[in-house]
Motif scaffolding. Structure first.
Motif, PDB file in Angstrom:
ATOM      1  N   ASN A  78       0.961  -1.170   0.083  1.00 57.57           N
ATOM      2  CA  ASN A  78      -0.182   0.079   0.187  1.00 57.57           C
ATOM      3  C   ASN A  78       0.982   1.202   0.011  1.00 57.57           C
ATOM      4  OD1 ASN A  78      -1.871   2.177   0.581  1.00 57.57           O
ATOM      5  ND2 ASN A  78      -2.939   1.030   1.920  1.00 57.57           N
ATOM      6  N   PRO A  79       1.002   1.842  -1.078  1.00 56.09           N
ATOM      7  CA  PRO A  79       1.632   3.272  -1.110  1.00 56.09           C
ATOM      8  C   PRO A  79       1.507   4.244  -0.120  1.00 56.09           C
ATOM      9  CG  PRO A  79       0.225   3.570  -2.785  1.00 56.09           C
ATOM     10  CD  PRO A  79      -0.117   2.016  -2.146  1.00 56.09           C
ATOM     11  N   GLU A  80       0.337   4.140   0.673  1.00 59.13           N
ATOM     12  CA  GLU A  80      -0.197   5.094   1.821  1.00 59.13           C
ATOM     13  C   GLU A  80       0.499   4.658   2.988  1.00 59.13           C
ATOM     14  OE1 GLU A  80      -4.259   5.372   0.747  1.00 59.13           O
ATOM     15  OE2 GLU A  80      -4.094   6.852  -0.768  1.00 59.13           O
ATOM     16  N   VAL A  81       1.255   3.769   3.207  1.00 54.11           N
ATOM     17  CA  VAL A  81       1.698   3.179   4.256  1.00 54.11           C
ATOM     18  C   VAL A  81       3.081   2.847   4.266  1.00 54.11           C
ATOM     19  CG1 VAL A  81       1.578   1.388   6.208  1.00 54.11           C
ATOM     20  CG2 VAL A  81      -0.775   1.853   4.936  1.00 54.11           C
ATOM     21  N   LEU A  82       3.876   3.648   5.039  1.00 54.56           N
ATOM     22  CA  LEU A  82       5.188   3.412   5.290  1.00 54.56           C
ATOM     23  C   LEU A  82       5.537   2.671   6.467  1.00 54.56           C
ATOM     24  CD1 LEU A  82       8.203   4.401   4.051  1.00 54.56           C
ATOM     25  CD2 LEU A  82       7.670   6.625   5.495  1.00 54.56           C
ATOM     26  N   PHE A  83       6.319   1.470   6.019  1.00 50.33           N
ATOM     27  CA  PHE A  83       6.598   0.773   7.308  1.00 50.33           C
ATOM     28  C   PHE A  83       8.105   1.087   7.652  1.00 50.33           C
ATOM     29  CE2 PHE A  83       3.365  -1.635   5.139  1.00 50.33           C
ATOM     30  CZ  PHE A  83       2.690  -2.387   6.138  1.00 50.33           C
ATOM     31  N   LYS A  84       8.284   1.246   9.081  1.00 51.55           N
ATOM     32  CA  LYS A  84       9.540   1.755   9.455  1.00 51.55           C
ATOM     33  C   LYS A  84      10.203   0.992  10.853  1.00 51.55           C
ATOM     34  CE  LYS A  84      11.514   5.119   8.752  1.00 51.55           C
ATOM     35  NZ  LYS A  84      12.642   5.513   7.852  1.00 51.55           N
ATOM     36  N   LYS A  85      11.324   0.740  10.785  1.00 52.64           N
ATOM     37  CA  LYS A  85      11.916   0.155  11.988  1.00 52.64           C
ATOM     38  C   LYS A  85      12.968   1.177  12.625  1.00 52.64           C
ATOM     39  CE  LYS A  85      15.609  -2.483  12.357  1.00 52.64           C
ATOM     40  NZ  LYS A  85      16.518  -3.495  12.292  1.00 52.64           N
ATOM     41  N   TYR A  86      12.747   1.674  13.898  1.00 48.95           N
ATOM     42  CA  TYR A  86      13.441   2.541  14.681  1.00 48.95           C
ATOM     43  C   TYR A  86      14.340   1.895  15.681  1.00 48.95           C
ATOM     44  CZ  TYR A  86      10.705   6.327  12.477  1.00 48.95           C
ATOM     45  OH  TYR A  86      10.111   7.074  11.511  1.00 48.95           O
ATOM     46  N   THR A  87      15.646   2.022  15.628  1.00 46.34           N
ATOM     47  CA  THR A  87      16.603   1.414  16.538  1.00 46.34           C
ATOM     48  C   THR A  87      17.384   2.220  17.338  1.00 46.34           C
ATOM     49  OG1 THR A  87      16.718  -0.599  15.172  1.00 46.34           O
ATOM     50  CG2 THR A  87      18.375  -0.201  16.920  1.00 46.34           C
ATOM     51  N   GLU A  88      17.398   2.302  18.488  1.00 45.20           N
ATOM     52  CA  GLU A  88      18.435   3.275  19.423  1.00 45.20           C
ATOM     53  C   GLU A  88      18.938   2.492  20.367  1.00 45.20           C
ATOM     54  OE1 GLU A  88      18.670   6.533  18.974  1.00 45.20           O
ATOM     55  OE2 GLU A  88      16.864   6.757  17.510  1.00 45.20           O
ATOM     56  N   VAL A  89      20.302   2.708  20.304  1.00 49.76           N
ATOM     57  CA  VAL A  89      21.270   1.823  21.078  1.00 49.76           C
ATOM     58  C   VAL A  89      22.245   2.728  22.246  1.00 49.76           C
ATOM     59  CG1 VAL A  89      21.857   0.302  19.295  1.00 49.76           C
ATOM     60  CG2 VAL A  89      23.276   2.220  19.467  1.00 49.76           C
ATOM     61  N   LYS A  90      22.585   1.930  23.175  1.00 49.56           N
ATOM     62  CA  LYS A  90      22.946   2.449  24.517  1.00 49.56           C
ATOM     63  C   LYS A  90      22.510   3.708  25.030  1.00 49.56           C
ATOM     64  CE  LYS A  90      27.570   0.605  22.799  1.00 49.56           C
ATOM     65  NZ  LYS A  90      28.944   1.047  22.589  1.00 49.56           N
ATOM     66  N   LEU A  91      21.114   3.684  25.444  1.00 48.32           N
ATOM     67  CA  LEU A  91      20.233   4.646  25.796  1.00 48.32           C
ATOM     68  C   LEU A  91      20.732   4.840  27.474  1.00 48.32           C
ATOM     69  CD1 LEU A  91      16.812   4.167  23.933  1.00 48.32           C
ATOM     70  CD2 LEU A  91      18.887   5.893  23.619  1.00 48.32           C
ATOM     71  N   GLY A  92      20.246   5.881  28.080  1.00 44.44           N
ATOM     72  CA  GLY A  92      20.544   5.958  29.406  1.00 44.44           C
ATOM     73  C   GLY A  92      19.553   6.621  30.390  1.00 44.44           C
ATOM     74  N   SER A  93      19.833   7.557  31.316  1.00 41.82           N
ATOM     75  CA  SER A  93      18.877   8.220  32.042  1.00 41.82           C
ATOM     76  C   SER A  93      18.230   9.339  31.547  1.00 41.82           C
ATOM     77  CB  SER A  93      19.273   8.545  33.397  1.00 41.82           C
ATOM     78  OG  SER A  93      20.534   9.405  33.171  1.00 41.82           O
ATOM     79  N   SER A  94      18.508   9.828  30.254  1.00 38.57           N
ATOM     80  CA  SER A  94      18.129  10.848  29.706  1.00 38.57           C
ATOM     81  C   SER A  94      17.003  10.672  28.615  1.00 38.57           C
ATOM     82  CB  SER A  94      19.127  11.719  28.823  1.00 38.57           C
ATOM     83  OG  SER A  94      20.228  12.310  29.397  1.00 38.57           O
ATOM     84  N   PRO A  95      15.841  11.339  28.647  1.00 37.03           N
ATOM     85  CA  PRO A  95      14.814  10.833  27.731  1.00 37.03           C
ATOM     86  C   PRO A  95      15.325  10.906  26.427  1.00 37.03           C
ATOM     87  CG  PRO A  95      13.962  12.379  29.493  1.00 37.03           C
ATOM     88  CD  PRO A  95      15.328  12.193  29.870  1.00 37.03           C
ATOM     89  N   THR A  96      15.067  10.068  25.489  1.00 44.25           N
ATOM     90  CA  THR A  96      15.692   9.813  24.218  1.00 44.25           C
ATOM     91  C   THR A  96      14.229   9.448  23.162  1.00 44.25           C
ATOM     92  OG1 THR A  96      17.691   9.195  24.975  1.00 44.25           O
ATOM     93  CG2 THR A  96      17.223   8.879  22.636  1.00 44.25           C
ATOM     94  N   ILE A  97      14.320   9.820  22.003  1.00 41.16           N
ATOM     95  CA  ILE A  97      13.202   9.799  21.303  1.00 41.16           C
ATOM     96  C   ILE A  97      13.451   8.309  20.732  1.00 41.16           C
ATOM     97  CG2 ILE A  97      12.430  10.202  18.965  1.00 41.16           C
ATOM     98  CD1 ILE A  97      13.066  13.016  19.145  1.00 41.16           C
TER      99      ILE A  97
END
Length: 118
Positions: free
Chosen positions: A4-23
Motif C-alpha cells: 500500500n503506497p499510503e503506508v510506510l513501514f519503519k523500524k527505529y533502533t536506538e542503542v546505548k540509551l540511559g537516564s536522559s529521555p530519548t526519542i
C-alpha cells in the motif's frame, strides 16, 4: 502481499540509551506502533519509563506512560498479542532508564499512515 503506497513501514533502533529521555519513535504522520522491545545491556536490573509527548500540549500524555523492569542481559517486548499503540501527527515516543550509564537498546516497529496527512 500487496504494498500500500499510503503506508510506510519503519523500524527505529536506538542503542546505548540511559537516564536522559530519548526519542525512540517520532510520528511525522499518524502512526501505529506494532512492536516495542527493549534489551538490557547491563549486569543489573534496570527500570525503563516510556511516554508520549504530545505536540499540541508539549506535555507527556499520562495515559500513555509505561514502566517496565528488565533483568540483566534480558529483553522484553511490551506490545504483544495484537496490541498496538497510536501516535497522532507530531507526537513523540520517549524512553529512559533509572541507570545513568548506557543501559538499554530499543527497537520499534511501526506504520506511518501517509493518507491521514498532517
Amino acid at each position: 502481499m500487496a504494498v500500500n503506497p499510503e503506508v510506510l513501514f519503519k523500524k527505529y533502533t536506538e542503542v546505548k540509551l540511559g537516564s536522559s529521555p530519548t526519542i525512540i519513535c517520532p510520528a511525522p504522520y499518524y502512526t501505529i506502533i506494532d512492536s516495542i522491545a527493549f534489551l538490557n545491556i547491563t549486569t543489573r536490573i534496570i527500570n525503563i519509563t516510556g511516554y508520549i509527548l504530545s505536540e499540541e500540549d508539549n506535555v507527556p500524555i499520562s495515559a500513555d506512560r509505561f514502566y517496565i523492569s528488565i533483568n540483566p542481559k534480558q529483553d522484553v517486548e511490551i506490545l504483544t498479542s495484537g496490541k498496538t499503540l497510536s501516535l497522532n501527527y507530531g507526537d513523540i515516543l520517549y524512553a529512559y532508564s533509572d541507570f545513568s550509564g548506557s543501559s538499554f537498546n530499543s527497537f520499534v516497529i511501526c506504520r506511518h499512515l501517509l493518507e491521514m496527512g498532517a
